[in-house]
Enzyme design. Sequence first.
Site, PDB file in Angstrom:
ATOM      1  N   HIS A 313       0.850  -1.191   0.000  1.00 16.15           N
ATOM      2  CA  HIS A 313       0.000   0.000   0.000  1.00 16.15           C
ATOM      3  C   HIS A 313       0.883   1.237   0.000  1.00 16.15           C
ATOM      4  CE1 HIS A 313      -2.984   2.983   1.084  1.00 16.15           C
ATOM      5  NE2 HIS A 313      -3.877   2.118   0.643  1.00 16.15           N
ATOM      6  N   ASP A 370      -7.854  -5.128  -0.116  1.00 15.39           N
ATOM      7  CA  ASP A 370      -8.422  -5.857  -1.259  1.00 15.39           C
ATOM      8  C   ASP A 370      -8.123  -7.351  -1.206  1.00 15.39           C
ATOM      9  OD1 ASP A 370      -9.711  -3.743  -2.542  1.00 15.39           O
ATOM     10  OD2 ASP A 370      -7.810  -3.006  -3.308  1.00 15.39           O
TER      11      ASP A 370
HETATM   12  N1  CMC Z   1       4.139  -7.412  -5.149  1.00 16.61           N
HETATM   13  C1  CMC Z   1       5.483  -7.443  -5.292  1.00 16.61           C
HETATM   14  N2  CMC Z   1       6.281  -6.378  -5.104  1.00 16.61           N
HETATM   15  C2  CMC Z   1       5.695  -5.226  -4.759  1.00 16.61           C
HETATM   16  C3  CMC Z   1       4.317  -5.109  -4.590  1.00 16.61           C
HETATM   17  C4  CMC Z   1       3.517  -6.270  -4.788  1.00 16.61           C
HETATM   18  N3  CMC Z   1       2.191  -6.221  -4.635  1.00 16.61           N
HETATM   19  N4  CMC Z   1       4.003  -3.834  -4.253  1.00 16.61           N
HETATM   20  C5  CMC Z   1       5.165  -3.171  -4.225  1.00 16.61           C
HETATM   21  N5  CMC Z   1       6.185  -3.996  -4.535  1.00 16.61           N
HETATM   22  C6  CMC Z   1       7.614  -3.672  -4.537  1.00 16.61           C
HETATM   23  C7  CMC Z   1       7.998  -2.855  -5.756  1.00 16.61           C
HETATM   24  O1  CMC Z   1       8.382  -3.687  -6.830  1.00 16.61           O
HETATM   25  C8  CMC Z   1       9.136  -2.038  -5.214  1.00 16.61           C
HETATM   26  O2  CMC Z   1      10.279  -2.864  -5.136  1.00 16.61           O
HETATM   27  P1  CMC Z   1      11.764  -2.229  -5.340  1.00 16.61           P
HETATM   28  O3  CMC Z   1      11.972  -1.329  -4.177  1.00 16.61           O
HETATM   29  O4  CMC Z   1      12.654  -3.425  -5.346  1.00 16.61           O
HETATM   30  O5  CMC Z   1      11.731  -1.509  -6.661  1.00 16.61           O
HETATM   31  C9  CMC Z   1       8.712  -1.734  -3.776  1.00 16.61           C
HETATM   32  O6  CMC Z   1       7.838  -2.818  -3.409  1.00 16.61           O
HETATM   33  C10 CMC Z   1       7.967  -0.424  -3.617  1.00 16.61           C
HETATM   34  O7  CMC Z   1       6.991  -0.355  -4.661  1.00 16.61           O
HETATM   35  P2  CMC Z   1       6.227   0.985  -5.061  1.00 16.61           P
HETATM   36  O8  CMC Z   1       5.620   0.802  -6.410  1.00 16.61           O
HETATM   37  O9  CMC Z   1       7.116   2.149  -4.846  1.00 16.61           O
HETATM   38  O10 CMC Z   1       5.102   0.992  -3.963  1.00 16.61           O
HETATM   39  P3  CMC Z   1       3.885   1.959  -3.894  1.00 16.61           P
HETATM   40  O11 CMC Z   1       3.698   2.189  -2.446  1.00 16.61           O
HETATM   41  O12 CMC Z   1       4.003   3.136  -4.779  1.00 16.61           O
HETATM   42  O13 CMC Z   1       2.692   1.069  -4.504  1.00 16.61           O
HETATM   43  C11 CMC Z   1       0.751  -0.263  -4.645  1.00 16.61           C
HETATM   44  C12 CMC Z   1       1.539   0.765  -3.817  1.00 16.61           C
HETATM   45  C13 CMC Z   1      -0.528  -0.550  -3.893  1.00 16.61           C
HETATM   46  C14 CMC Z   1       0.392   0.353  -6.007  1.00 16.61           C
HETATM   47  C15 CMC Z   1       1.608  -1.524  -4.840  1.00 16.61           C
HETATM   48  O14 CMC Z   1       1.970  -2.061  -3.585  1.00 16.61           O
HETATM   49  C16 CMC Z   1       0.909  -2.565  -5.689  1.00 16.61           C
HETATM   50  O15 CMC Z   1       1.005  -2.503  -6.919  1.00 16.61           O
HETATM   51  N6  CMC Z   1       0.171  -3.541  -5.042  1.00 16.61           N
HETATM   52  C17 CMC Z   1      -0.599  -4.519  -5.790  1.00 16.61           C
HETATM   53  C18 CMC Z   1      -1.939  -3.919  -6.210  1.00 16.61           C
HETATM   54  C19 CMC Z   1      -2.867  -3.770  -5.043  1.00 16.61           C
HETATM   55  O16 CMC Z   1      -3.054  -4.668  -4.239  1.00 16.61           O
HETATM   56  N7  CMC Z   1      -3.512  -2.577  -4.980  1.00 16.61           N
HETATM   57  C20 CMC Z   1      -4.522  -2.286  -3.941  1.00 16.61           C
HETATM   58  C21 CMC Z   1      -4.050  -1.235  -2.988  1.00 16.61           C
HETATM   59  S1  CMC Z   1      -5.130  -1.117  -1.531  1.00 16.61           S
HETATM   60  C22 CMC Z   1      -6.628  -0.488  -2.151  1.00 16.61           C
HETATM   61  C23 CMC Z   1      -6.556   0.917  -2.567  1.00 16.61           C
HETATM   62  O17 CMC Z   1      -6.579   1.793  -1.714  1.00 16.61           O
HETATM   63  O18 CMC Z   1      -6.480   1.162  -3.791  1.00 16.61           O
END
Ligand code: CMC
Length: 435
Positions: A313, A370
């Site tokens: 998240h 989710d």
């Molecule tokens: N699976 C594997 N790796 C992940 C994931 C995941 N679900 N989420 C983040 N990472 C890794 C990412 O690859 C990165 O790794 P590195 O540092 O090696 O490059 C690191 O964690 C940080 O990622 P980020 O993209 O900077 O993280 P963020 O906080 O911007 O993204 C997110 C948040 C929710 C978009 C992301 O965690 C994600 O894509 N999750 C899967 C989709 C999901 O479940 N979304 C629902 C969110 S909750 C409901 C809502 O409020 O929308």
Amino acid sequence: MSNTIKLSIGKAKLQINDKTAELPIIQGSDGGLGVDIATLRAQTGAIIYDNGFNNTTSTLSGISYINGESGILRYRGYAIEDLVHYASYREVAYLMVNGKLPTLKEANQFSAYLTEHSMIDEDMHHFFAGFPRTSHPMAILAAMVTSLSSFYPEIAHDDVNFTITAARLISKVRTIAAFSYKKSRGLPVVYPQAHLSYVENFLNMMFNTPNRPYNIKSEENQLYVNILDKLLILHADHGQNCSTTAVKLVGSTQANLYAAVSAGICALWGPLHGGANQAVIEMLENIKEDGGNVEKYIENAKNKDYRLMGFGHALYKSYDPRATLAKELLDDFLSKCSISEPLFEIAQELERRVLSDDYFIERKLYPNIDFYTGIIYKALGIPTNMLTVMFVLGRLPGWIAQWRELMGYGIKIFRPRQIYIGPGAVEYVKMEDRV
Ligand code: CMC
């Protein structure tokens, strides 16, 4: 809250080359600090670059409070735990829209509005016929919500009339959602019933069919009603997330409430946002078809082939409090209903492995809302392509409240700048001279 509130607590200095900008530091009621950079460009020629707006706000908001480090979420000051345990969705919807919990009289009046405005105009029924059977319900929902503006163009801003507008939208979207499901199945629609509650009506409209009557008052279905009511509360608001920002972005142009909410629906649809609940179930089904090989999916996620849906998240770097509550609801539900579903075992195994894996621990990636809500909706028999629609039903009061709050500020159109990286001035070449 109004924009006349004095927030400034001092000045920050930012030096860019030979120019120093003096910028007001503002402080929220929780102690959170921000730097008002509105004059930065005028003072230095520079703008702020913030990929994904993760460190930026254009909003002063008093609706939901989130502390991602400590896993705290409050709506209008009330702990999400208290609201889920003790309140009903109609109370929380009222709280969001009006900023205070309703008295019994106000709650009953709100229920009456929900009932009174539950039908959609018969002319709107024709619209459903125009969509192909394979349409995703989110596509139908977004289009239908925009259409509502043609039928209800007047939006009054005084408390009583705005509460009616909010109830109308919340009630009609529920009806449209159930109709779009019936459309996707080629089944006749079921009309809302005045004697049923908001959630009872939704389940009845979803699952009642002419040849198989659905007893919404049965003990088992009342259990479903209760859990669904709580799930909607969990979704009700979440700060300036992507879909809420979409609502505000469109709202900032003074487009109407329906157009703004429709934009929110489209933004929520994506799998990185609300669409994640559908993506969670699809991922679990893929793992199941792959022989239940959870480890393979974890390794592929670590190799960046894809993301594990329902994990991570942008704000919560500890457990998402909504996920904790959703897991509680799931465990309680499964203990009361003997549902045998291999996806649940795969989900449990996936959760266990992720929580003990260094990759996810180092990056503070926990199951998010989710992950569990997707599984609960599945257990309730909600079809996979309706899962994000459920999120819409829950989030509507938050979007409406955020839109209303924005209107109260004296709206300034959202108009971000860019750091241009394209070519410099290029001379135009006539078509006959191009090679
Ligand atoms: N699976 C594997 N790796 C992940 C994931 C995941 N679900 N989420 C983040 N990472 C890794 C990412 O690859 C990165 O790794 P590195 O540092 O090696 O490059 C690191 O964690 C940080 O990622 P980020 O993209 O900077 O993280 P963020 O906080 O911007 O993204 C997110 C948040 C929710 C978009 C992301 O965690 C994600 O894509 N999750 C899967 C989709 C999901 O479940 N979304 C629902 C969110 S909750 C409901 C809502 O409020 O929308």
